[in-house]
Design a protein around this motif. Structure first.
Motif, PDB file in Angstrom:
ATOM      1  N   THR A 139      27.950  73.904  18.591  1.00 44.14           N
ATOM      2  CA  THR A 139      26.487  73.787  18.470  1.00 44.14           C
ATOM      3  C   THR A 139      25.810  74.587  19.575  1.00 44.14           C
ATOM      4  N   LEU A 151      33.711  65.020  16.915  1.00 44.38           N
ATOM      5  CA  LEU A 151      33.814  63.902  15.970  1.00 44.38           C
ATOM      6  C   LEU A 151      35.155  63.201  16.159  1.00 44.38           C
ATOM      7  N   CYS A 164      33.694  64.325   6.371  1.00 42.98           N
ATOM      8  CA  CYS A 164      33.067  64.763   7.621  1.00 42.98           C
ATOM      9  C   CYS A 164      33.109  66.266   7.786  1.00 42.98           C
ATOM     10  N   LEU A 186      30.405  60.232  16.674  1.00 41.35           N
ATOM     11  CA  LEU A 186      30.023  61.572  17.107  1.00 41.35           C
ATOM     12  C   LEU A 186      29.695  61.544  18.590  1.00 41.35           C
ATOM     13  N   SER A 188      27.945  63.616  21.048  1.00 39.72           N
ATOM     14  CA  SER A 188      26.961  64.654  20.732  1.00 39.72           C
ATOM     15  C   SER A 188      26.468  65.457  21.921  1.00 39.72           C
ATOM     16  N   LEU A 238      26.170  68.985  10.518  1.00 44.42           N
ATOM     17  CA  LEU A 238      26.464  67.557  10.467  1.00 44.42           C
ATOM     18  C   LEU A 238      26.014  66.906   9.160  1.00 44.42           C
TER      19      LEU A 238
END
Length: 424
Positions: A139, A151, A164, A186, A188, A238
């Motif tokens: 990301t 994850l 997923c 998750l 994140s 996601l």
């Protein structure tokens, strides 16, 4: 320590002493540095904490695993409030292998001089801890170039797919770590985080979340706000993943409120707004402030219910930026100062320009004693950087408010109210 699922534990710390986050953003309620420990056949630590809190941190870890070794350390984000304890973790657990992406390791070498014992991962790669399989989602620019998310899902090889997006196959009871029912977790990084220390509980279903919602907006708008497109890209990656827990590096663990939190990030990253108006002004002797009061009164009488007013020299700009993210309308005003724009207003406009905010309405006014510059400077900021839609008359006050300029202020407030009604 505090348990999230049967084998995932919270081992983070609170900072109730720091006055300014990143040396910039006020922390009236402190902040948490969240780290998580997965105790499976192999032990994995996810992110660390600011190094000043290492003594408490290592105690939290040992409370979970005792004398067991840590096999892996996942670094989702290299900012020092999350990576600062890497070197000390290495001293306590010299065999630990650090999981990250190429950009993670470039930064880690620069920050801490560490370049060995690393496991490089790319988007979609997986690592098994036993019953738990970690899948990695890149990301970038949420909100640094190396950022990624992790994850946690149950191991591959049995039953149905989890959906997923990792290709992991699951038993019939779902996707995730051990436990009944199973869960998808998750990790994140800074995404979905907020300011505010955790007062005992860590999972949203067990605490009062009301103090955190506006602090999430303030956190996002000031720290992540420039990166709306990368946030949208991350949300797309996601999409379709049924999450049971979001474990951010700041603030609560989200469980009951996952849909709300993701919805907030989706809206903020699209620069969506709710009806309302921010009026912010600089003033030295009260004349500009009186103009702001006239504008607010007229906007209210014309139907705007949500109006917030800020003196830019009194209120920390992070709160103003937060509300510019929330509301569509903005009216700014300030005096001329040193043949330019009043300093705090200049700073605020610079801060707003640095966040690439889109789809806002703006009006402005200014005052001067003998040489007018404020209104032209505000116009220049909007023309060159903000690119908001201009609404209403430009009001310029020489020395003090009079009947003519007071009428113009009321016209500006009414024009903004009408423009907001048309948009909303």
């Amino acid at each position: 320590m505090r348990q999230i699922t049967s084998n995932i534990h919270y081992v983070g710390v609170n900072d109730r002493n720091k006055h300014l986050f990143e040396g910039l953003w006020p922390l009236p309620d402190g902040v948490s540095y969240n780290s998580y420990l997965i105790a499976d056949e192999k032990v994995c630590l996810v992110d660390t904490v600011e190094v000043d809190f290492f003594v408490q941190y290592i105690q939290n870890i040992r409370e979970v695993i005792g004398d067991r070794q840590i096999d892996y350390l996942v670094i989702n984000h290299m900012e020092p409030d999350h990576s600062g304890s890497i070197s000390l973790i290495r001293k306590y657990y010299p065999e630990v292998r650090i999981i990250g992406n190429k950009k993670t390791f470039d930064m880690m070498a620069g920050f801490y001089g560490i370049g060995d014992g690393c496991v490089e991962v790319k988007n979609g790669d997986t690592i098994s801890l036993g019953r738990t399989t970690l899948s990695f989602v890149m990301t970038p620019m949420v909100h640094w170039p190396e950022t990624m998310m992790t994850l946690a899902c149950v191991e591959a090889g049995r039953g149905r797919g989890c959906g997923c997006g990792t290709g992991v196959s699951l038993p019939d009871d779902g996707c995730a770590t051990a436990g009944s029912p199973s869960a998808t977790v998750l990790f994140s990084g800074d995404a979905f985080g907020c300011f505010g220390a955790l007062n005992g509980g860590i999972i949203d279903s067990r605490i009062d979340c009301s103090p955190f919602w506006l602090e999430m907006v303030r956190y996002y708008s000031n720290i992540v706000g420039k990166y709306g497109v990368p946030v949208q890209n991350a949300l797309k990656k996601l999409a379709g993943v049924k999450l049971d827990y979001i474990c951010s590096t700041h603030g609560p663990v989200w469980h009951e409120n996952i849909d709300k939190v993701i919805g907030m990030y989706d809206g903020m990253s699209r620069y969506a707004t709710e009806p309302g108006l921010v009026i912010c002004y600089g003033t030295m002797y009260g004349n500009t402030e009186r103009a702001a009061e006239e504008i607010a009164r007229a906007a209210s009488e014309a139907g705007v219910r949500k109006i917030v007013m800020y003196n830019v020299s009194k209120t920390h700009h992070s709160y103003i930026i937060r509300d510019v993210f929330r509301y569509r309308g903005l009216i700014v005003g300030a005096p001329t100062y040193n043949t330019g724009l009043y300093h705090e207003m200049e700073v605020l406009l610079s801060e707003l320009a640095g966040r690439d905010i889109k789809d806002r309405l703006i009006g402005w006014f200014g005052s001067y004693a003998w040489a007018s510059k404020a209104v032209s400077k505000i116009k220049q900021w909007n023309d060159d950087h903000l690119h908001f839609d201009h609404v209403g008359p430009v009001v310029e006050i020489r020395q003090s408010l009079d009947s003519t300029t007071a009428t113009q202020c009321r016209e500006l407030g009414q024009a903004m109210a009408e423009a907001l009604a048309l948009r909303d």
